[in-house]
Design a protein around this motif. Structure first.
Motif, short mmCIF file in Angstrom:
data_model
loop_
_atom_site.label_atom_id
_atom_site.label_comp_id
_atom_site.label_asym_id
_atom_site.label_seq_id
_atom_site.Cartn_x
_atom_site.Cartn_y
_atom_site.Cartn_z
N PRO B 104 -0.68 -5.88 7.01
CA PRO B 104 -0.80 -7.17 7.72
C PRO B 104 0.33 -8.16 7.41
O PRO B 104 0.71 -8.95 8.28
N ALA B 105 0.87 -8.11 6.19
CA ALA B 105 1.94 -9.06 5.83
C ALA B 105 3.21 -8.83 6.64
O ALA B 105 4.03 -9.75 6.79
N ASN B 106 3.40 -7.62 7.16
CA ASN B 106 4.62 -7.33 7.92
C ASN B 106 4.70 -8.14 9.21
O ASN B 106 5.80 -8.41 9.71
N VAL B 107 3.56 -8.51 9.76
CA VAL B 107 3.55 -9.31 10.98
C VAL B 107 4.22 -10.66 10.70
O VAL B 107 5.12 -11.10 11.43
N ARG B 108 3.78 -11.31 9.61
CA ARG B 108 4.34 -12.61 9.24
C ARG B 108 5.83 -12.47 8.91
O ARG B 108 6.64 -13.30 9.29
N ARG B 109 6.17 -11.38 8.21
CA ARG B 109 7.57 -11.17 7.84
C ARG B 109 8.46 -11.03 9.08
O ARG B 109 9.55 -11.60 9.14
N LEU B 110 7.98 -10.29 10.07
CA LEU B 110 8.77 -10.12 11.28
C LEU B 110 8.92 -11.45 12.02
O LEU B 110 9.99 -11.76 12.55
N ARG B 111 7.85 -12.23 12.04
CA ARG B 111 7.93 -13.54 12.70
C ARG B 111 8.94 -14.44 11.99
O ARG B 111 9.69 -15.17 12.64
N ILE B 112 8.95 -14.38 10.66
CA ILE B 112 9.91 -15.19 9.89
C ILE B 112 11.34 -14.74 10.19
O ILE B 112 12.24 -15.56 10.36
N ILE B 113 11.53 -13.42 10.29
CA ILE B 113 12.87 -12.90 10.61
C ILE B 113 13.33 -13.41 11.98
O ILE B 113 14.47 -13.88 12.13
N GLY B 114 12.43 -13.35 12.97
CA GLY B 114 12.76 -13.84 14.30
C GLY B 114 13.09 -15.32 14.28
O GLY B 114 14.09 -15.76 14.88
N ILE B 159 12.33 -8.93 18.37
CA ILE B 159 11.60 -9.08 17.09
C ILE B 159 10.23 -9.72 17.33
O ILE B 159 9.23 -9.33 16.71
N VAL B 160 10.18 -10.70 18.24
CA VAL B 160 8.89 -11.34 18.55
C VAL B 160 7.92 -10.31 19.12
O VAL B 160 6.74 -10.25 18.73
N VAL B 161 8.42 -9.47 20.03
CA VAL B 161 7.57 -8.43 20.62
C VAL B 161 7.15 -7.42 19.54
O VAL B 161 5.98 -7.01 19.46
N LEU B 162 8.10 -7.05 18.69
CA LEU B 162 7.78 -6.10 17.60
C LEU B 162 6.71 -6.67 16.67
O LEU B 162 5.84 -5.93 16.20
N ALA B 163 6.79 -7.97 16.41
CA ALA B 163 5.78 -8.61 15.55
C ALA B 163 4.39 -8.46 16.17
O ALA B 163 3.40 -8.21 15.47
N GLU B 164 4.32 -8.59 17.50
CA GLU B 164 3.03 -8.44 18.17
C GLU B 164 2.54 -6.98 18.10
O GLU B 164 1.35 -6.72 17.95
N VAL B 165 3.49 -6.05 18.23
CA VAL B 165 3.15 -4.62 18.10
C VAL B 165 2.58 -4.36 16.71
O VAL B 165 1.55 -3.68 16.54
N PHE B 166 3.22 -4.92 15.70
CA PHE B 166 2.75 -4.74 14.32
C PHE B 166 1.41 -5.43 14.12
O PHE B 166 0.58 -4.94 13.35
N ARG B 167 1.19 -6.57 14.79
CA ARG B 167 -0.10 -7.26 14.67
C ARG B 167 -1.22 -6.36 15.20
O ARG B 167 -2.28 -6.23 14.59
N GLU B 168 -0.94 -5.72 16.33
CA GLU B 168 -1.94 -4.82 16.92
C GLU B 168 -2.15 -3.61 15.99
O GLU B 168 -3.29 -3.17 15.78
N GLY B 169 -1.05 -3.10 15.43
CA GLY B 169 -1.15 -1.98 14.49
C GLY B 169 -1.96 -2.35 13.26
O GLY B 169 -2.79 -1.57 12.79
N ALA B 170 -1.73 -3.58 12.76
CA ALA B 170 -2.47 -4.03 11.58
C ALA B 170 -3.95 -4.19 11.90
O ALA B 170 -4.81 -3.90 11.06
N ARG B 171 -4.25 -4.64 13.13
CA ARG B 171 -5.65 -4.79 13.53
C ARG B 171 -6.35 -3.42 13.58
O ARG B 171 -7.46 -3.24 13.06
N LEU B 172 -5.65 -2.45 14.17
CA LEU B 172 -6.22 -1.10 14.26
C LEU B 172 -6.38 -0.49 12.87
O LEU B 172 -7.37 0.21 12.59
N ARG B 173 -5.42 -0.77 11.99
CA ARG B 173 -5.49 -0.28 10.61
C ARG B 173 -6.72 -0.87 9.92
O ARG B 173 -7.45 -0.15 9.23
N GLY B 174 -6.96 -2.17 10.13
CA GLY B 174 -8.12 -2.82 9.54
C GLY B 174 -9.42 -2.21 10.04
O GLY B 174 -10.36 -2.00 9.26
N GLU B 175 -9.45 -1.91 11.33
CA GLU B 175 -10.66 -1.29 11.90
C GLU B 175 -10.87 0.11 11.34
O GLU B 175 -11.99 0.51 11.03
#
Lengths: 80, 180
Positions: B104-114, B159-175
């Motif tokens: 989940p932290a990778n989403v925030r990291r990607l947003r910060i990079i963008g 990068i913004v789009v990738l952050a959203e992809v990672f957010r969805e991935g993190a959500r699926l991982r949580g589930e």
């Protein structure tokens, strides 16, 4: 979430411990604990079948739907 | 060749990022020392050589120190932005090495990079604009680095789009983690 898992009641009725059930079903105690405390987001059919087999019950005995308070979401899982 | 896990391409890229990070840190320290030195030497311009010729423009005297310090400050800010980006990339690659890309932290990291990339680009416009104004009013050097870089903005959007992809991935991982 208005889905309730009645694992604790079934364990009590069968006089079975969580550890014993975990051994019989092949699921970790941690995962069974998640299921018992209602934190689980989903349950696999294979797990449900194993639980029903060991507890000698039907899926409906294990999982029930109870209407929650008005406004409570059907799916209140974490977003991130 | 594996992309994830220990001894993979991610691991190799992480080593490169470690080296780049240290180069950036040392450069930032060197430039910071340069800023202080320029400001101190501006009290005695002869120490800076007295004058500098850029094309047909002659900079001399008391302006030399402050102008050099301002230029070095811009470089330092740029290096700081690059450090933010490289630092977050390193942490993302750390999660790739342990085989957990959808942390989940990778989403925030990607947003910060963008955001850092966008801030660096906007900072470049600001520095160029101020520099042009300053240079024009004092008839100093001409600054030719202010064009809009479409590649950078394209990268920001990716990068913004990738952050959203990672957010969805993190959500699926949580589930998946809470599926018994």
């Amino acid at each position: 979430m208005p889905i309730r898992v009645r694992l604790d009641r079934l364990l009590l009725e069968r006089r079975m411990s969580l550890t014993e059930l975990a051994d019989r079903v092949g699921v970790t105690i941690a995962n069974l604990s998640i299921l018992k405390t209602g934190k689980a987001r989903a349950i696999r059919f294979s797990t449900l079948a194993s639980l029903c087999r060991e507890l000698e019950c039907q899926p409906g005995d294990l999982v029930v739907w109870e209407p929650g308070p008005p406004g409570e979401p059907e799916d209140d899982g974490p977003e991130e | 060749m594996r992309a994830l896990g220990p001894g993979s391409v991610s691991s190799f890229l992480k080593v490169i990022l470690d080296v780049v990070r240290w180069v950036l840190v040392l450069s930032a320290i060197g430039v910071s020392v340069g800023i202080v030195a320029c400001l101190l030497m501006s009290f005695n311009p002869e120490l800076l050589g007295g004058s500098v010729d850029i094309g047909d423009i002659h900079i001399k005297g008391a302006w030399l120190g402050p102008i050099a310090a301002a230029a070095l400050l811009a470089i330092d800010l740029y290096l700081a932005g690059a450090l933010v980006i490289v630092g977050r990339l390193r942490r993302i690659f750390q999660t790739l090495i342990v085989g957990d890309p959808f942390h989940p932290a990778n989403v925030r990291r990607l947003r910060i990079i963008g955001a850092a990339l966008a801030a660096l680009e906007l900072g470049r416009y600001l520095f160029t604009g101020v520099g042009r104004l300053f240079a024009h009013s004092l008839r100093l050097a001409r600054i030719d680095a202010g064009g809009v870089n479409l590649t950078t903005w394209f990268a920001v959007l990716v990068i913004v789009v990738l952050a959203e992809v990672f957010r969805e991935g993190a959500r699926l991982r949580g589930e998946a983690e809470l599926t018994i």
